[in-house]
Design a protein around this motif. Structure first.
Motif, PDB file in Angstrom:
ATOM      1  N   LEU A 186       0.825  -1.206   0.000  1.00 12.52           N
ATOM      2  CA  LEU A 186       0.000   0.000   0.000  1.00 12.52           C
ATOM      3  C   LEU A 186       0.856   1.251   0.000  1.00 12.52           C
ATOM      4  N   LYS A 187       0.432   2.240  -0.802  1.00 16.13           N
ATOM      5  CA  LYS A 187       1.091   3.550  -0.791  1.00 16.13           C
ATOM      6  C   LYS A 187       0.121   4.625  -0.315  1.00 16.13           C
ATOM      7  N   PRO A 188       0.413   5.250   0.835  1.00 17.45           N
ATOM      8  CA  PRO A 188      -0.412   6.387   1.268  1.00 17.45           C
ATOM      9  C   PRO A 188      -0.071   7.623   0.448  1.00 17.45           C
ATOM     10  N   ALA A 189      -0.912   8.637   0.542  1.00 15.56           N
ATOM     11  CA  ALA A 189      -0.661   9.884  -0.183  1.00 15.56           C
ATOM     12  C   ALA A 189       0.598  10.561   0.341  1.00 15.56           C
ATOM     13  N   GLU A 190       1.237  11.301  -0.548  1.00 16.38           N
ATOM     14  CA  GLU A 190       2.501  11.958  -0.210  1.00 16.38           C
ATOM     15  C   GLU A 190       2.342  12.949   0.940  1.00 16.38           C
TER      16      GLU A 190
END
Length: 480
Positions: A186-190
Motif C-alpha cells: 500500500l502507498k499512502p498519499a505523499e
C-alpha cells in the motif's frame, strides 16, 4: 440600552499533542520491518501550521520490487494457506488495537491532514475499527458471500490511497484484502503518510506475519511502480479521475483486477416538502465536512424554486456559526486545507465562478495567519454551464441551483460526467424511491448525507470509477 449579543463565545479546547510521538524520520515498512529507502526523501508538513513534521522515505522501483516479493512470499507460504478463522483472529486483533490507540490515531490524523479532531475522533477512527471488525467476521464465511462455494484469493494487491481520509481509505483497502487471503503493498498519499506508518506499528503489535502488509511512502512514481509491477494481481485506487484513467490504461491488456473510486460532483436535492432545518444540517454536513475534501461531497445544491429563498436564508445563518481554525481544538468545525496546491485550486475555481457571473458569499471569519485556509463559501445564480457546477473543486465550496419539477431535478442531477453519490430531502417516501431510481449515482442518501457503514457498499458510475468497496460486495474484487 445596548443590545446583548446572543452568540456563543467558545473558549479554546485544544486536544493535547503529547499522546503522539512523531519521529524525526521514517523509513519504508517492508516484510514486517522498517527499512531505509533507496530513493530520495521528502518532508511532510502540518497544513494548519506549515511546520515540518517528519522526513519521509520515498520508495523507488527497487523498493517496490522488494515489497512485492515480500508480499508474494507471505502470500504463498503463510497467508493464503491459513484458515479463514485464523486470518480473522489477526483482523480482530488489529481492530482492537486501533480502538485502544484511537486517541493517538485521531490526534495524528488531525495534525498531518488538517481535519478537525472531532471528525477524526468521532468519525474516521471508529469507522476504521468497524471495518476491520466487519471483515474479520467475513474471513471464515467467504463460501457464503455469493462468489462460489470455495472462492480463492487473487494474490498480491497493490493499493494507492488519497490524502482526504488517509486512515479510513487504508482500512477500506486492507481489511477486505486480508480477509480474503491476499497480501498487500500500500502507498499512502505523499502529504499524509503518518497514520499509515503508525498502522504499520499496529501490524507489528498484532504479530501479523511479515510481508502480509507492506507500506511504501512516496509520490506518483512510487504509485506507478506498484501499479505496473508484473507480480501485482490486483490494483485498488482511490483518487482523482485523471490518475484513475492513467491506471486503467497502464493495466489494460494485463490480467490484473482493478477497482477505481474516483471523483464526484454530487447533487443534494431538496424538495419543497423537505424538513428544512434538517435539510440545512444535511447540506452543511454534505459540503463542509472534512473541508469539502470528500469525493462524494454534496457540492451541488438543487433546491426547489418555491423554497429556495427560505433554504438559503437558513443556510447562511447556519454557516455564520461554523468555526474555522485549529484542527486540534474540539470546537473547530472546519480545519485546514490539506496543501498549498489544493488551496490554489480551490481559489482558482472560486475566482472563475465569480468571473462567470455567479454570486459568491461567505460568512465573516478570521482565518489563521499561517497554514492553508479557505472559508465556507456558497455560490448562487449558478447555471449548469458554470465550471463550478461541472468540475470537482474538492473544497468547502457549494454551488446552488434551483429546479421546479422532480423531472427537472433529476435531469440536472444527472447532467455530469460523474456518478458517485447524491442526496434527496423530502417527506414523501414514494418521491424518494422514484428519484433514487432515476439518479445515476452509486450511493443515494435520503434525508441524510455522508453516512457510512462497513456493511454498505460504496462506489460510482461513469467517471466516478468502477467496483465497490465495503459490504459483501467489497469482497468480490479480492476473490477469484
Amino acid at each position: 440600552m445596548a443590545k446583548k449579543s446572543t452568540a456563543f463565545e467558545y473558549a479554546p479546547a485544544p486536544e493535547s499533542r503529547s499522546i503522539v510521538d512523531i519521529k524525526p524520520s521514517y523509513g519504508l515498512f517492508i516484510d514486517g520491518e522498517f527499512v531505509d529507502g533507496r530513493g530520495k526523501s521528502f518532508k511532510t508538513i502540518s497544513p494548519s501550521t506549515e511546520e515540518v513534521l517528519a522526513e519521509i522515505a520515498e520508495g523507488d522501483a527497487a523498493d517496490v520490487d522488494l515489497a512485492v516479493k515480500a508480499a508474494r512470499r507471505a502470500y504463498t507460504r503463510v497467508w493464503s494457506k491459513m484458515s479463514g478463522a485464523e486470518r480473522g483472529k489477526y483482523l480482530f486483533r488489529i481492530a482492537r488495537i486501533i480502538q485502544e490507540r484511537a486517541r493517538e490515531f485521531a490526534v495524528l490524523e488531525s495534525i498531518d491532514n488538517g481535519k478537525p479532531i472531532k471528525e477524526t475522533r468521532d468519525v474516521d477512527v471508529p469507522t476504521v475499527a468497524a471495518h476491520f471488525f466487519y471483515y474479520a467476521g467475513w474471513a471464515d464465511k467467504l463460501g457464503y458471500a455469493g462468489y462460489g462455494e470455495d472462492p480463492q484469493p487473487l494474490g498480491v494487491a497493490g493499493q494507492v490511497i488519497p490524502w482526504n481520509f488517509p486512515l479510513l481509505m487504508l482500512a477500506w483497502k486492507i481489511a477486505p484484502a486480508l480477509a480474503c487471503g491476499n497480501t498487500v503493498v500500500l502507498k499512502p498519499a505523499e502529504t499524509t503518510p503518518l497514520t499509515a506508518l503508525l498502522f504499520a506499528e499496529v501490524c507489528q503489535q498484532a504479530d501479523l506475519p511479515p510481508g502480509v502488509v507492506n507500506i511504501l511512502t512516496g509520490a506518483g512514481e512510487t504509485g506507478r511502480a506498484i501499479v505496473s509491477h508484473p507480480d501485482v494481481n490486483k490494483v485498488a485506487f482511490t483518487g482523482s479521475t485523471d490518475v484513475g484513467r492513467a491506471i486503467a490504461k497502464a493495466v489494460a491488456g494485463s490480467d490484473k483486477r482493478v477497482t477505481l473510486e474516483l471523483g464526484g460532483k454530487a447533487a443534494n436535492i431538496v424538495y419543497d416538502d423537505a424538513p428544512v432545518d434538517q435539510a440545512v444540517e444535511g447540506i452543511v454536513n454534505g459540503i463542509f465536512f472534512n473541508q469539502g475534501h470528500v469525493c462524494c461531497a454534496g457540492s451541488r445544491l438543487l433546491v426547489q424554486e418555491s423554497i429556495a429563498e427560505e433554504v438559503l436564508a437558513k443556510l447562511k445563518r447556519r454557516m455564520k456559526t461554523l468555526r474555522v481554525g485549529d484542527p486540534l481544538d474540539k470546537n473547530t468545525d472546519i480545519g485546514a486545507i490539506n496543501s498549498a496546491e489544493q488551496l490554489a485550486k480551490i481559489r482558482e475555481l472560486s475566482e472563475i465562478g465569480e468571473a462567470e457571473g455567479a454570486e459568491r458569499w461567505a460568512p465573516k471569519c478570521d482565518l489563521p495567519s499561517t497554514g492553508f485556509w479557505f472559508p465556507p463559501t456558497i455560490f448562487t445564480g449558478v447555471s449548469q454551464a458554470h465550471r463550478i457546477a461541472r468540475e470537482e473543486i474538492f473544497g468547502p465550496v457549494l454551488s446552488v441551483l434551483t429546479f421546479r419539477t422532480p423531472k427537472e431535478a433529476v435531469e440536472k442531477a444527472n447532467n455530469t460526467p460523474f456518478g458517485l453519490s447524491a442526496g434527496i430531502w423530502t417527506e414523501k417516501g414514494s418521491l424518494i424511491l422514484w428519484t433514487a431510481s432515476q439518479l445515476r449515482a452509486g450511493v443515494v442518501w435520503s434525508n441524510t448525507f455522508n453516512r457510512f457503514d462497513p456493511a454498505s457498499p460504496f462506489g460510482g458510475y461513469k467517471e466516478s470509477g468502477y467496483g465497490r468497496e465495503g459490504g459483501r460486495h467489497g469482497l468480490e474484487a479480492y476473490l477469484r
